[in-house]
Design a protein around this motif. Structure first.
Motif, PDB file in Angstrom:
ATOM      1  N   VAL A 157       0.922  -1.201   0.077  1.00  0.00           N
ATOM      2  CA  VAL A 157      -0.227  -0.100   0.034  1.00  0.00           C
ATOM      3  C   VAL A 157       1.025   1.154  -0.020  1.00  0.00           C
ATOM      4  O   VAL A 157       1.645   1.361   0.744  1.00  0.00           O
ATOM      5  CB  VAL A 157      -0.951  -0.008   1.169  1.00  0.00           C
ATOM      6  CG1 VAL A 157      -1.959   1.166   1.122  1.00  0.00           C
ATOM      7  CG2 VAL A 157      -1.658  -1.404   1.432  1.00  0.00           C
ATOM      8  N   THR A 177      -1.601  -1.284  -3.984  1.00  0.00           N
ATOM      9  CA  THR A 177      -2.789  -0.242  -3.903  1.00  0.00           C
ATOM     10  C   THR A 177      -2.391   1.010  -3.891  1.00  0.00           C
ATOM     11  O   THR A 177      -1.481   0.983  -2.771  1.00  0.00           O
ATOM     12  CB  THR A 177      -3.861  -0.951  -3.228  1.00  0.00           C
ATOM     13  OG1 THR A 177      -5.026  -0.271  -3.611  1.00  0.00           O
ATOM     14  CG2 THR A 177      -3.514  -1.066  -1.904  1.00  0.00           C
ATOM     15  N   THR A 178      -2.922   2.024  -3.933  1.00  0.00           N
ATOM     16  CA  THR A 178      -2.553   3.043  -4.060  1.00  0.00           C
ATOM     17  C   THR A 178      -3.494   4.247  -3.239  1.00  0.00           C
ATOM     18  O   THR A 178      -4.649   4.134  -3.217  1.00  0.00           O
ATOM     19  CB  THR A 178      -2.165   3.942  -5.257  1.00  0.00           C
ATOM     20  OG1 THR A 178      -3.310   3.860  -6.092  1.00  0.00           O
ATOM     21  CG2 THR A 178      -1.023   3.299  -5.810  1.00  0.00           C
ATOM     22  N   ASP A 188      -6.077   4.292  -6.052  1.00  0.00           N
ATOM     23  CA  ASP A 188      -7.211   3.571  -5.807  1.00  0.00           C
ATOM     24  C   ASP A 188      -8.020   3.933  -4.772  1.00  0.00           C
ATOM     25  O   ASP A 188      -9.110   3.985  -4.662  1.00  0.00           O
ATOM     26  CB  ASP A 188      -6.480   2.369  -5.541  1.00  0.00           C
ATOM     27  CG  ASP A 188      -5.954   1.484  -6.520  1.00  0.00           C
ATOM     28  OD1 ASP A 188      -6.391   1.626  -7.845  1.00  0.00           O
ATOM     29  OD2 ASP A 188      -4.588   1.217  -6.350  1.00  0.00           O
ATOM     30  N   TRP A 189      -7.444   4.608  -3.734  1.00  0.00           N
ATOM     31  CA  TRP A 189      -8.206   5.002  -2.528  1.00  0.00           C
ATOM     32  C   TRP A 189      -7.964   6.627  -2.449  1.00  0.00           C
ATOM     33  O   TRP A 189      -6.974   7.107  -2.806  1.00  0.00           O
ATOM     34  CB  TRP A 189      -7.724   4.455  -1.377  1.00  0.00           C
ATOM     35  CG  TRP A 189      -7.722   2.778  -1.357  1.00  0.00           C
ATOM     36  CD1 TRP A 189      -7.301   2.207  -1.921  1.00  0.00           C
ATOM     37  CD2 TRP A 189      -8.778   2.395  -0.438  1.00  0.00           C
ATOM     38  NE1 TRP A 189      -7.779   0.790  -1.549  1.00  0.00           N
ATOM     39  CE2 TRP A 189      -8.562   0.960  -0.798  1.00  0.00           C
ATOM     40  CE3 TRP A 189      -9.851   2.630   0.493  1.00  0.00           C
ATOM     41  CZ2 TRP A 189      -9.349  -0.021  -0.139  1.00  0.00           C
ATOM     42  CZ3 TRP A 189     -10.662   1.843   1.096  1.00  0.00           C
ATOM     43  CH2 TRP A 189     -10.385   0.465   0.839  1.00  0.00           C
ATOM     44  N   GLU A 237      -6.490  -4.805   2.859  1.00  0.00           N
ATOM     45  CA  GLU A 237      -5.750  -5.655   1.913  1.00  0.00           C
ATOM     46  C   GLU A 237      -5.334  -6.898   2.496  1.00  0.00           C
ATOM     47  O   GLU A 237      -5.212  -7.975   1.624  1.00  0.00           O
ATOM     48  CB  GLU A 237      -4.410  -5.129   1.659  1.00  0.00           C
ATOM     49  CG  GLU A 237      -4.516  -3.703   0.629  1.00  0.00           C
ATOM     50  CD  GLU A 237      -5.201  -4.131  -0.566  1.00  0.00           C
ATOM     51  OE1 GLU A 237      -4.382  -4.663  -1.418  1.00  0.00           O
ATOM     52  OE2 GLU A 237      -6.273  -3.656  -1.069  1.00  0.00           O
TER      53      GLU A 237
END
Length: 422
Positions: A157, A177-178, A188-189, A237
């Motif tokens: 992350v 994931t970002t 993504d977030w 995650e």
């Protein structure tokens, strides 16, 4: 008896320790956080969120090691591999279901976390530090990138507000994931701040598949909301849902976290003056804290700090400059001079502060005890004092001697002398 030799014992210590302690197939979820500033805060927020989800946490940070309610003193940010695997084995015996580790660049290049493959690794920010150990910023960054490889982590992350976060996201050898906190940044977030004051920051986090979390951290600063968001995404995650976490928190979404020596308030709130002690000791940390204070403080900001001796000298002038840009009064005192002349360290900080010009009153008071009292004498209602550097520590290192000194205890004593604490 057979004798085995190796030219690099550190390179095999992690694997050997994992075999000795039986930790290579651990059942607990494991989390790692790296970056320049805020790692300890992410660790404690993760631990609090694990508890909210009904999972017994264990942690290892600069401040301490913790196994459930058992606290062990911490000597290094990341323990040596043999100690780390012993700690993991003890955590397993105590029923820990989620392990959170603060991972330094030094730990990665010195193989301290070898033998552990984290379920989720995270990166929050990057700024100058440790150039006494790493030859350049690129070398320092490359050390942190090592965490985002299959050897060390299953997935990552990454906060992508800055260039280095975007590089890790693009170059990582594991799925990533970002998270973005800046408007318009692709990720993504996304994190949005809804309210902030000296008493805390409220936020909304949104992500893929309509993921949503509304929460609050009882510590000021946008960066603290970012730390909480990063921790929440790490849990997501790892298969621990945001709904499960939210169910264990108050309806307000407040995360009941205490972070030793990280923006820790020594006063009792109210109209002020208010006094905070923090472990931040880089220009990047100073900038984040002062930016946050200027957003919520109506009165003056008084900042006092020193710098490490025998450590990265190239960051000192910028530390002074950042303080002078963001505070109304800057008081430069001694921290850990170690084998350097304290006056020389102060002179470098002062030169950086004075080069800025502008509004800041700049004072040199070497004795931190006297500096604390000078800061309090200059503060009135609505003002804030920030003492950066010592955080949770209980000593000063001077010429090879560890002298007893707790900034938190000293501040509390000075506040009582001034009638600001009972």
């Amino acid at each position: 008896l057979p004798v085995l030799t190796t030219p690099s014992p550190r390179a095999v210590l992690g694997a050997v320790s994992a075999l000795v302690y039986g930790t290579e197939l651990g059942e607990a979820k494991t989390f790692a956080i790296t970056g320049t500033n805020g790692k300890t805060s992410v660790v404690y927020l993760l631990a609090a969120l694990l508890e909210a989800a009904g999972i017994v946490p264990g942690l290892s940070s600069t401040a301490e090691r913790r196994i459930g309610e058992t606290v062990i003193e911490s000597a290094l940010t990341s323990p040596e591999a043999s100690e780390l695997h012993g700690l993991l084995a003890r955590m397993r015996e105590e029923g820990v279901g989620g392990v959170v580790l603060e991972v330094s660049a030094q730990a990665l290049v010195r193989h301290r976390v070898d033998g552990v493959r984290f379920d989720v690794a995270a990166f929050n920010n990057f700024s100058q530090d440790h150039l006494d150990e790493f030859g350049s910023m690129e070398e320092y960054f490359a050390a942190k990138q090592r965490l985002f490889t299959p050897e060390h982590a299953e997935r990552g992350v990454v906060v992508v507000d800055g260039e280095h976060g975007r590089r890790i996201a693009a170059e990582a050898a594991i799925p990533v994931t970002t998270l973005a906190t800046e408007y318009g940044q692709k990720a993504d977030w996304h994190l949005a701040i809804t309210r902030q004051s000296l008493d805390g920051v409220s936020f909304v986090l949104t992500g893929p598949n309509s993921a949503y979390f509304r929460g609050r951290v009882p510590v000021f600063g946008r960066f603290m909301a970012e730390n909480a968001a990063l921790a929440l995404i790490m849990l997501h995650e790892a298969g621990i849902t945001l709904d499960r976490v939210a169910a264990g928190l108050p309806r307000s979404g407040e995360i009941p976290v205490y972070i030793p020596g990280r923006l820790e308030e020594m006063t009792a709130g109210g109209a002020g003056p208010r006094f905070f002690v923090d472990y931040g000791h880089t220009a990047g940390a100073f900038a984040s804290m002062l930016e946050a204070l200027n957003e919520v403080v109506d009165g003056k900001i008084i900042m006092m700090f020193g710098a490490d001796g025998n450590r990265d000298t190239t960051k000192r002038a910028e530390m002074g400059a950042v303080a002078a840009r963001g505070a109304h009064t800057v008081i430069i005192c001694d921290y850990h001079p170690r084998d350097e002349d304290p006056a020389d360290i102060r002179a470098q900080l002062l030169a950086g502060a004075r080069a800025v010009g502008g509004r800041a009153e700049i004072l040199e008071i070497g004795d931190p005890r006297a500096a604390i009292r000078a800061a309090i004498s200059r503060a009135g209602s609505g003002d804030v004092i920030l003492y950066a550097g010592p955080g949770h520590e209980d000593h000063q290192e001077v010429a090879g001697n560890m002298l007893p000194y707790s900034a938190r205890d000293e501040v509390r004593g000075a506040l009582r002398e001034s009638g600001l604490l009972p």
